[in-house]
Design a protein around this motif. Structure first.
Motif, PDB file in Angstrom:
ATOM      1  N   SER A  86       2.652   5.630  13.818  1.00 41.27           N
ATOM      2  CA  SER A  86       3.351   6.856  13.427  1.00 41.27           C
ATOM      3  C   SER A  86       2.422   8.022  13.098  1.00 41.27           C
ATOM      4  O   SER A  86       1.230   7.855  12.883  1.00 41.27           O
ATOM      5  CB  SER A  86       4.265   6.554  12.259  1.00 41.27           C
ATOM      6  N   PHE A 133       6.176   2.575  18.824  1.00 42.63           N
ATOM      7  CA  PHE A 133       6.036   1.538  17.803  1.00 42.63           C
ATOM      8  C   PHE A 133       5.821   0.187  18.481  1.00 42.63           C
ATOM      9  O   PHE A 133       6.334  -0.057  19.561  1.00 42.63           O
ATOM     10  CB  PHE A 133       7.331   1.415  16.996  1.00 42.63           C
ATOM     11  N   GLY A 135       6.614  -2.806  16.989  1.00 44.98           N
ATOM     12  CA  GLY A 135       7.524  -3.836  16.476  1.00 44.98           C
ATOM     13  C   GLY A 135       8.584  -4.248  17.482  1.00 44.98           C
ATOM     14  O   GLY A 135       8.858  -5.436  17.664  1.00 44.98           O
ATOM     15  N   LEU A 206      11.249 -10.465   8.736  1.00 45.25           N
ATOM     16  CA  LEU A 206      11.097  -9.222   7.983  1.00 45.25           C
ATOM     17  C   LEU A 206       9.688  -8.675   8.188  1.00 45.25           C
ATOM     18  O   LEU A 206       8.713  -9.351   7.862  1.00 45.25           O
ATOM     19  CB  LEU A 206      11.333  -9.467   6.487  1.00 45.25           C
ATOM     20  N   PRO A 210       5.790  -3.469   3.196  1.00 45.99           N
ATOM     21  CA  PRO A 210       5.626  -4.428   2.104  1.00 45.99           C
ATOM     22  C   PRO A 210       6.973  -4.749   1.468  1.00 45.99           C
ATOM     23  O   PRO A 210       7.832  -3.882   1.376  1.00 45.99           O
ATOM     24  CB  PRO A 210       4.742  -3.691   1.098  1.00 45.99           C
ATOM     25  N   ASN A 229       8.278 -13.648   6.598  1.00 43.56           N
ATOM     26  CA  ASN A 229       7.487 -12.422   6.508  1.00 43.56           C
ATOM     27  C   ASN A 229       6.586 -12.296   7.742  1.00 43.56           C
ATOM     28  O   ASN A 229       5.837 -13.221   8.075  1.00 43.56           O
ATOM     29  CB  ASN A 229       6.653 -12.497   5.223  1.00 43.56           C
ATOM     30  N   TYR A 231       3.638  -9.990   9.570  1.00 46.90           N
ATOM     31  CA  TYR A 231       2.641  -8.932   9.322  1.00 46.90           C
ATOM     32  C   TYR A 231       1.924  -8.548  10.607  1.00 46.90           C
ATOM     33  O   TYR A 231       1.532  -9.417  11.407  1.00 46.90           O
ATOM     34  CB  TYR A 231       1.603  -9.412   8.298  1.00 46.90           C
ATOM     35  N   GLY A 232       1.738  -7.254  10.776  1.00 44.13           N
ATOM     36  CA  GLY A 232       0.952  -6.805  11.921  1.00 44.13           C
ATOM     37  C   GLY A 232       0.646  -5.332  11.804  1.00 44.13           C
ATOM     38  O   GLY A 232       1.148  -4.653  10.915  1.00 44.13           O
ATOM     39  N   GLU A 235      -3.103  -1.407  15.607  1.00 40.83           N
ATOM     40  CA  GLU A 235      -4.502  -1.536  16.033  1.00 40.83           C
ATOM     41  C   GLU A 235      -4.828  -2.978  16.445  1.00 40.83           C
ATOM     42  O   GLU A 235      -5.734  -3.205  17.237  1.00 40.83           O
ATOM     43  CB  GLU A 235      -5.449  -1.107  14.908  1.00 40.83           C
ATOM     44  N   MET A 326      -2.048   5.763   2.121  1.00 41.55           N
ATOM     45  CA  MET A 326      -0.944   5.729   3.076  1.00 41.55           C
ATOM     46  C   MET A 326       0.337   5.232   2.404  1.00 41.55           C
ATOM     47  O   MET A 326       0.312   4.278   1.647  1.00 41.55           O
ATOM     48  CB  MET A 326      -1.288   4.819   4.261  1.00 41.55           C
ATOM     49  N   ILE A 328       4.362   3.919   2.966  1.00 39.52           N
ATOM     50  CA  ILE A 328       5.239   3.379   4.002  1.00 39.52           C
ATOM     51  C   ILE A 328       6.678   3.594   3.555  1.00 39.52           C
ATOM     52  O   ILE A 328       7.094   3.078   2.527  1.00 39.52           O
ATOM     53  CB  ILE A 328       4.944   1.894   4.264  1.00 39.52           C
ATOM     54  N   GLY A 331       9.560   1.870   6.942  1.00 39.36           N
ATOM     55  CA  GLY A 331       8.726   1.341   8.019  1.00 39.36           C
ATOM     56  C   GLY A 331       7.839   2.390   8.678  1.00 39.36           C
ATOM     57  O   GLY A 331       7.063   2.084   9.569  1.00 39.36           O
ATOM     58  N   ASN A 333       4.752   5.041   8.606  1.00 36.61           N
ATOM     59  CA  ASN A 333       3.521   5.298   7.849  1.00 36.61           C
ATOM     60  C   ASN A 333       3.320   6.796   7.666  1.00 36.61           C
ATOM     61  O   ASN A 333       3.349   7.553   8.628  1.00 36.61           O
ATOM     62  CB  ASN A 333       2.309   4.754   8.602  1.00 36.61           C
TER      63      ASN A 333
END
Ligand code: ADP
Ligand code: ZN
Length: 429
Positions: A86, A133, A135, A206, A210, A229, A231-232, A235, A326, A328, A331, A333
């Motif tokens: 973003s 994005f 996701g 999800l 965070p 959960n 995470y990614g 980059e 940063m 969030i 979702g 940034n």
């Protein structure tokens, strides 16, 4: 239970051998990219995994400075995809993938989803954004790889989401945690019993922001499902970096693809095993755009000891915060500097500003207070109203979120004694 037991349960010794081989290849490849060539990466020799500590870090600013093509180390003929995180103006960070990169990424995501229990008979509804994005497309490819019926609804349009979930017997959803809570509110307001309305639903993934253990429990109890959960970061491909196994005690980070370090963000030295610090990742499989020692700015720690599921890849704890500023929201940034840049560019805006974040129901909400220029009169309502509208519009275009803008008289925002307090975060996580 395992999608690929050989790799998921590989012995730590074999894993390290594999990592060393891949690290050598990665450094050799990366040194051909203009950015790393300029850093003299080819002069570093890797004979042991610990040699990673001699290599330079890479930051988001580095990626920006290498924009547009400075991080690519293969010929453009090989590159098939671009993603970007973003940030709509200024220089975005972009990540490039070859066909092989997409293939590896797909396998990593499929590994995560399979680990959580997803199988080919499942119906997977992907409520996360597609496009630049990562996701949306990331999980989409992974779920299709498993063989699931994959429904790319993307985010929003709650009524249609619910209709599809019911009509197609959706068994898994991928959703931003705050949107999952919003969905629950809507369902509750409609007087629907989710367990009766969506009997096929089994899993929620999800990701992208965070969230706490309490949020997970809420989602699980409301729908009567298991929530995992995810995470990614773009980059590092996007989703598929680290994911919870059914033990739900930390997220396995796939160390055949990512070399993990946890550093003290102030000293940049590695922390003691199990201690909290900033996650630093080196890609081990990437072909078009390998990244060396990327400073994620995400704070976490490695959980020591083996996991009861039998997988040998390290587990990281929930991300507890960031080592930079940063934010969030939903979702997305956002850096406070983006807001400052917009405000500075608008005539009539004064010197000082402040950003407040609040929870409105389960949604995050942003209030931007800006002082007006001393040339303007606080009684000139017409001018102030059009100024407020302009600020709102320009901020929305920049950060993709519509804040409430409040104009204050010059000097109306208290000036901090030390470093300016630009962001007040009143959100309840
Ligand atoms: P995404 O599309 O996954 O949001 P970005 O690259 O835009 O990818 O943002 C990545 C950042 O989002 C991470 O560095 C981290 O701060 C945050 N993030 C992503 N997933 C999670 C998660 N499960 N828990 C906490 N933070 C997360
Ligand atoms: Zn496990």
């Amino acid at each position: 239970m395992y999608r690929d037991q050989d790799i998921e349960c590989i012995s730590r010794e074999r894993l390290q051998e594999l990592q060393l081989k891949q690290l050598k290849k990665t450094v050799k490849g990366a040194s051909k990219a203009p950015f790393y060539r300029a850093l003299g990466l080819k002069d570093f020799t890797i004979s042991d995994l610990s040699d990673i500590r001699k290599l330079p870090f890479t930051t988001k600013d580095d990626l920006r400075s290498a924009y547009p093509y400075g991080m690519i180390c293969t010929s453009l003929d090989k590159v098939v995809r671009l993603h970007s995180s973003s940030g709509t103006t200024g220089t975005p960070t972009v990540v490039f993938h070859s066909m092989k990169d997409i293939e590896n990424w797909t396998e990593l995501v499929a590994r995560c989803l399979f680990m959580a229990g997803l199988r080919k008979h499942d119906v997977f509804q992907n409520m996360i954004g597609y496009g630049l994005f990562t996701g949306g497309l990331g999980l989409h490819y992974g779920a299709e790889r498993i063989g699931c019926l994959t429904i790319p609804t993307g985010p929003g349009n709650t009524k249609r989401q619910l209709k599809f979930m019911k009509d197609f017997g959706t068994s898994a959803i991928h959703v931003i945690p705050s949107y999952a809570l919003h969905l629950s509110d809507e369902i509750e307001a409609m007087g629907i019993d989710p367990k009766k309305e969506f009997p096929a639903l089994k899993y929620a993934f999800l990701g992208a922001e965070p969230h706490t253990e309490a949020t997970r429990k809420k989602v699980e109890e409301f729908f009567g499902i298991d929530a995992f959960n995810s995470y990614g970061l773009s980059e590092m491909n996007g989703p598929g970096v680290a994911f919870e196994c059914p033990e739900k005690h930390g997220q396995h980070i796939w160390e055949d693809a990512y070399l993990v370090e946890i550093i003290n963000p102030d000293t940049l030295e590695g922390v003691a095993p199990g201690e909290k610090g900033e996650l630093v990742i080196t890609t081990l499989q990437r072909e078009a755009m390998p990244i060396i020692r990327y400073r994620t700015k995400d704070l976490t720690s490695v959980i020591e000891g083996p996991c009861a599921c039998g997988r040998t890849h390290s587990r990281i704890t929930r991300i507890t915060g960031r080592s930079d500023d940063m934010l969030i929201l939903k979702g997305v940034n956002i850096f406070p500097m983006q807001i400052e840049a917009v405000l500075i560019g608008i005539a009539g805006v004064g010197r000082n500003y402040q950003i407040t974040l609040e929870s409105k129901g389960h949604n995050d909400h942003m209030i931007v207070r800006a002082e007006i220029d001393s040339n303007l009169s606080i009684h000139d309502f017409k001018t102030l109203d059009s100024l407020k509208k302009r600020i709102t519009r320009e901020l929305r275009d920049e950060i993709l979120i519509t804040p409430d803008v409040i104009l204050c008289e010059p000097g109306g925002i208290p000036v901090a004694q030390g470093k300016a307090v630009r962001v007040i975060d009143n959100r309840t996580l």
